[in-house]
Design a protein around this motif. Structure first.
Motif: not given
Ligand code: NAD
Length: 496
Positions: A362-387
């Motif tokens: 169940x691997x996920x590699x290290x991920x970097x995301x730029x340009x995130x804004x506060x309305x995005x789901x990935x920002x509002x919720x806890x991801x609990x992964x290598x992101x």
């Protein structure tokens, strides 16, 4: 296939009407089964704990502490076995599991101070021939409900302090990595703890609800996700129990324009991706203040992430392991997809890591995301992964506002060389644990651990001095031994 049972009255027991698969997350294969305790098994554990309480309560604190002295040595002696148990079911790399165990042992060390911590308070002559003192009495049977991500450390946050305070304990560990708790129980017996003082029941909601509904259970410590923490807190409180329920998190790091960017990057690597980001103190959002800081952060971070290795727990060269389940892997990947769909840029993409020999893990590699804004789901919720998500802010106040507006308030950090900015940050940020150039400001065992807002339901934080308060109730005794010359008549006004 091995079935992991329960630990009740100092013995293994395997009562279950149901079992559940326990996976090795690196291979993706079912490795064991865990017994899911029915209500009757949990009730038996509570009864056994209640029966052990009167004698344990009256055992001198120094003798209770001596068990913890021996326990510390046993935990150190058996560290390799504990690290292996954690790795095999949780997947975290051995050096990371060693760190987890060490932080757990530090709580046992603090529990060794019980006689000092329980001394109480005394005032002589509060009135003529009157002395008054406050003592801390145990509560009775107390329960702990713990998450998958720290199968040794989080239980060790709870039961050593609860036990040295004179309580007896029922632990309900995560059903996803249940073996560690049972081994911790066996070592406690070896350390000399009387049977029945510490019990473990494996199970799910049925077991938890039995604990929450039992009038014998006087207090509940919970660590896990926010929706469950909220449920536990409201149900335990409605049933008249003391409760502390620690929940999820979204921890931001502010990267100021004056920060040492090479240091920021090396600190963020471990804090964002260590343990696959499955830490409630993981730094999952970097808020870069100013265009230049943001661009430098993305450039240096993406370069530094290239050599990161995700893989199996026994290989010391790996930086982090798999996430806990297939469903969680899909959830993490789903958050990366959604950030991209909502307009962010995936700069380093870990959605399809190649782990040779462990293709079903169940691997996920290290991920970097730029340009995130506060309305995005990935920002509002806890991801609990290598992101690690990067948000750009124009000013420090704007960056702080983001943090203060977020529903979670567990941990945060500022990277800066400016003492005035750091002081302003620590004064005004609405978060329970704050780092200044310290990415994971997890308090040491002799302070207490807890977030603010929806990261903690309850008043008292976990472990440290707050644990003495949580696991005891104060009784204040006022005593007079009248002597002949001070004997008084009746008074009808309030004593003063
Ligand atoms: P979880 O909430 O799914 O499970 C935690 C415990 O609750 C487990 O023992 C589980 O069996 C039990 N549980 C699950 N669903 C339940 C239900 N419906 N009713 C009753 N009990 C239930 O959490 P998890 O996935 O094991 O752990 C990860 C979460 O824990 C993350 O959100 C993380 O941030 C959080 N966490 C917080 C801290 C902290 O100190 N604030 C520390 C570690 C982990």
């Amino acid at each position: 296939m091995e079935t992991i049972g329960h630990w009740i009255g100092g013995q293994l027991s395997a009562q279950a009407t149901r079992t559940q698969d326990v996976f090795n997350p690196a291979t993706g294969q079912v490795a064991k089964q865990v017994a899911i305790a029915p209500r009757a098994t949990v009730e038996e554990a509570i009864e056994v704990a209640q029966a052990a309480y009167p004698e344990w309560r009256n055992t001198p604190a120094l003798k209770r502490a001596r068990v913890m002295f021996r326990y510390k040595s046993l935990l150190e002696e058996h560290a390799d076995r504990i690290i292996e148990l954690i790795g095999a079911e949780h997947g975290k790399i051995c050096h990371d599991a060693a760190g987890e165990l060490q932080r757990g042992i530090e709580n046992v060390e603090y529990a060794c101070c019980a006689p000092e911590l329980l001394k109480g308070e005394f005032s002589k002559n509060v009135g003529p021939n009157i002395d008054s003192w406050s003592e801390f009495q145990p509560l009775g049977v107390v329960a702990g409900i713990t998450p998958f991500n720290f199968p040794a450390m989080v239980p060790l946050w709870m039961f050593p302090m609860a036990i040295v305070c004179g309580n007896t304990f029922v632990l309900k560990p995560s059903e996803r990595d249940p073996s560690t708790a049972l081994f911790l129980a066996e070592l406690l017996k070896e350390a000399g703890l009387p049977d029945g003082v510490f019990n473990v029941v494996n199970g799910d909601k049925e077991a938890v609800d039995t604990l929450l509904e039992s009038p014998t259970v006087k207090a509940v410590s919970f660590v896990g996700s926010t929706p469950i923490a909220e449920y536990i807190y409201s149900k335990a409180s409605a049933n008249g129990k003391r409760c502390q329920a620690l929940g999820g998190a979204k921890n931001h790091a502010i990267v100021m324009p004056d920060a040492d960017m090479d240091n920021v990057v090396s600190q963020l690597l471990g804090a964002a991706f260590g343990s696959s980001g499955e830490r409630c103190m993981a730094l999952s959002v970097a808020v870069a203040v100013g265009q230049e800081a943001g661009d430098a952060l993305i450039e240096k971070m993406s370069a530094a992430m290239q050599p990161l290795k995700v893989g199996e727990h026994t290989d010391k060269d790996n930086d982090f392991g798999p996430v806990i389940t297939k469903e969680h892997q899909q959830k993490v990947v789903g958050f990366i997809d959604s950030a991209e769909a909502q307009g962010a840029t995936v700069v380093v993409d870990g959605r399809q890591p190649k782990v040779t020999g462990f293709e079903d893990g169940f691997f996920v590699g290290a991920t970097l995301i730029d340009g995130v804004t506060k309305d995005m789901d990935s920002y509002q919720q806890e991801i609990f992964g290598p992101v690690l998500q990067v948000i750009r802010a124009n000013t420090m106040d704007e960056a702080m506002q983001l943090i203060n507006d977020h529903e979670y308030g567990n941990g945060t950090c500022i990277f800066t060389r400016d003492g005035e900015a750091a002081r302003y940050f620590s004064d005004h940020i609405e978060v329970g644990m704050v780092g200044i150039n310290v990415p994971l400001p997890v308090p040491v065992a002799y302070h207490s651990f807890g977030g603010w807002k929806r990261s903690l339901f309850g008043d008292l934080h976990a472990y440290g001095p707050d644990a003495v308060r949580f696991y005891t109730k104060r009784k204040t005794i006022t005593q007079r031994w009248p002597s002949a010359d001070l004997r008084e008549g009746s008074h009808f006004s309030f004593p003063s």
